[in-house]
Design a protein around this motif. Structure first.
Motif, PDB file in Angstrom:
ATOM      1  N   ILE A  52       0.835  -1.204   0.000  1.00  0.00           N
ATOM      2  CA  ILE A  52       0.000   0.000   0.000  1.00  0.00           C
ATOM      3  C   ILE A  52       0.870   1.254   0.000  1.00  0.00           C
ATOM      4  CG2 ILE A  52      -1.632   1.322   1.402  1.00  0.00           C
ATOM      5  CD1 ILE A  52      -2.929  -1.394   2.120  1.00  0.00           C
ATOM      6  N   GLY A  53       1.968   1.242   0.739  1.00  0.00           N
ATOM      7  CA  GLY A  53       2.861   2.400   0.768  1.00  0.00           C
ATOM      8  C   GLY A  53       3.470   2.702  -0.590  1.00  0.00           C
ATOM      9  N   PHE A  54       3.979   1.671  -1.271  1.00  0.00           N
ATOM     10  CA  PHE A  54       4.554   1.889  -2.597  1.00  0.00           C
ATOM     11  C   PHE A  54       3.494   2.325  -3.602  1.00  0.00           C
ATOM     12  CE2 PHE A  54       8.335  -0.349  -1.116  1.00  0.00           C
ATOM     13  CZ  PHE A  54       9.316   0.421  -1.718  1.00  0.00           C
ATOM     14  N   LEU A  55       2.303   1.762  -3.515  1.00  0.00           N
ATOM     15  CA  LEU A  55       1.228   2.210  -4.411  1.00  0.00           C
ATOM     16  C   LEU A  55       0.895   3.676  -4.166  1.00  0.00           C
ATOM     17  CD1 LEU A  55      -1.278  -0.776  -4.521  1.00  0.00           C
ATOM     18  CD2 LEU A  55      -0.006   0.203  -6.426  1.00  0.00           C
ATOM     19  N   GLU A  56       0.776   4.046  -2.892  1.00  0.00           N
ATOM     20  CA  GLU A  56       0.430   5.428  -2.556  1.00  0.00           C
ATOM     21  C   GLU A  56       1.495   6.416  -3.025  1.00  0.00           C
ATOM     22  OE1 GLU A  56      -2.029   7.263  -0.995  1.00  0.00           O
ATOM     23  OE2 GLU A  56      -3.273   5.482  -1.197  1.00  0.00           O
ATOM     24  N   GLU A  57       2.733   6.114  -2.743  1.00  0.00           N
ATOM     25  CA  GLU A  57       3.794   7.086  -2.986  1.00  0.00           C
ATOM     26  C   GLU A  57       4.305   7.119  -4.421  1.00  0.00           C
ATOM     27  OE1 GLU A  57       4.931   9.477  -1.007  1.00  0.00           O
ATOM     28  OE2 GLU A  57       3.427   8.856   0.454  1.00  0.00           O
ATOM     29  N   SER A  81      -9.281  -3.044  -0.434  1.00  0.00           N
ATOM     30  CA  SER A  81     -10.017  -4.278  -0.131  1.00  0.00           C
ATOM     31  C   SER A  81      -9.521  -5.427  -0.991  1.00  0.00           C
ATOM     32  CB  SER A  81     -11.517  -4.075  -0.355  1.00  0.00           C
ATOM     33  OG  SER A  81     -12.022  -3.110   0.527  1.00  0.00           O
ATOM     34  N   LEU A  82      -9.281  -5.156  -2.258  1.00  0.00           N
ATOM     35  CA  LEU A  82      -8.753  -6.195  -3.146  1.00  0.00           C
ATOM     36  C   LEU A  82      -7.357  -6.637  -2.730  1.00  0.00           C
ATOM     37  CD1 LEU A  82      -9.926  -4.936  -6.650  1.00  0.00           C
ATOM     38  CD2 LEU A  82     -10.625  -7.037  -5.495  1.00  0.00           C
ATOM     39  N   ILE A  83      -6.500  -5.691  -2.417  1.00  0.00           N
ATOM     40  CA  ILE A  83      -5.131  -6.015  -2.018  1.00  0.00           C
ATOM     41  C   ILE A  83      -5.133  -6.837  -0.728  1.00  0.00           C
ATOM     42  CG2 ILE A  83      -2.956  -5.046  -1.153  1.00  0.00           C
ATOM     43  CD1 ILE A  83      -3.437  -2.711  -3.107  1.00  0.00           C
ATOM     44  N   ILE A  84      -5.898  -6.427   0.251  1.00  0.00           N
ATOM     45  CA  ILE A  84      -5.963  -7.157   1.512  1.00  0.00           C
ATOM     46  C   ILE A  84      -6.529  -8.551   1.305  1.00  0.00           C
ATOM     47  CG2 ILE A  84      -7.094  -7.208   3.778  1.00  0.00           C
ATOM     48  CD1 ILE A  84      -6.793  -4.110   3.768  1.00  0.00           C
ATOM     49  N   SER A  85      -7.567  -8.670   0.488  1.00  0.00           N
ATOM     50  CA  SER A  85      -8.151  -9.990   0.218  1.00  0.00           C
ATOM     51  C   SER A  85      -7.171 -10.913  -0.478  1.00  0.00           C
ATOM     52  CB  SER A  85      -9.407  -9.830  -0.654  1.00  0.00           C
ATOM     53  OG  SER A  85     -10.377  -9.082   0.021  1.00  0.00           O
ATOM     54  N   ILE A  86      -6.443 -10.387  -1.436  1.00  0.00           N
ATOM     55  CA  ILE A  86      -5.474 -11.210  -2.173  1.00  0.00           C
ATOM     56  C   ILE A  86      -4.344 -11.661  -1.246  1.00  0.00           C
ATOM     57  CG2 ILE A  86      -3.710 -11.151  -3.988  1.00  0.00           C
ATOM     58  CD1 ILE A  86      -5.696  -9.365  -5.574  1.00  0.00           C
ATOM     59  N   VAL A  87      -3.778 -10.746  -0.474  1.00  0.00           N
ATOM     60  CA  VAL A  87      -2.674 -11.114   0.423  1.00  0.00           C
ATOM     61  C   VAL A  87      -3.133 -12.114   1.477  1.00  0.00           C
ATOM     62  CG1 VAL A  87      -1.075 -10.228   2.175  1.00  0.00           C
ATOM     63  CG2 VAL A  87      -1.341  -9.013   0.007  1.00  0.00           C
ATOM     64  N   LEU A  88      -4.300 -11.902   2.056  1.00  0.00           N
ATOM     65  CA  LEU A  88      -4.774 -12.819   3.087  1.00  0.00           C
ATOM     66  C   LEU A  88      -5.146 -14.188   2.530  1.00  0.00           C
ATOM     67  CD1 LEU A  88      -6.915 -10.509   5.383  1.00  0.00           C
ATOM     68  CD2 LEU A  88      -4.635 -11.412   5.802  1.00  0.00           C
TER      69      LEU A  88
END
Length: 90
Positions: A52-57, A81-88
């Motif tokens: 999320i940090g790299f995407l944001e910055e 939500s998609l990123i969290i779902s995929i990682v989990l």
């Protein structure tokens, strides 16, 4: 290193720290307390914070600055939500 790049990495570090704090807090309240759970929650939190940090910055900052707040809030909610779902799920 340029000051702008240094600031971006500082922001990513802060995002990772916040993700780690939220992940460990969530783990404390909802899962049994043993070292395996704590290490797993820490790893997942750091991975999510880095993504999320790299995407944001580096990826989405210019896109988010050009659009209205409501649109950005909806896109961020869906994307995170998609990123969290995929990682989990991995």
């Amino acid at each position: 290193m340029k000051p702008e790049t240094k600031l971006k990495f500082h922001n990513i570090f802060l995002i990772v720290c916040i993700a780690l704090a939220f992940g460990l807090t969530y783990n404390f309240f909802f899962y049994p307390q043993n070292w395996v759970e704590i290490v797993e929650a820490s790893g997942i939190s750091v991975i999510l914070g880095l993504i999320i940090g790299f995407l944001e910055e580096f990826v989405l900052k210019a896109f988010f600055q050009k659009n209205i707040f409501q649109f950005v809030a909806v896109i961020r909610s869906i994307l995170y939500s998609l990123i969290i779902s995929i990682v989990l799920s991995l």
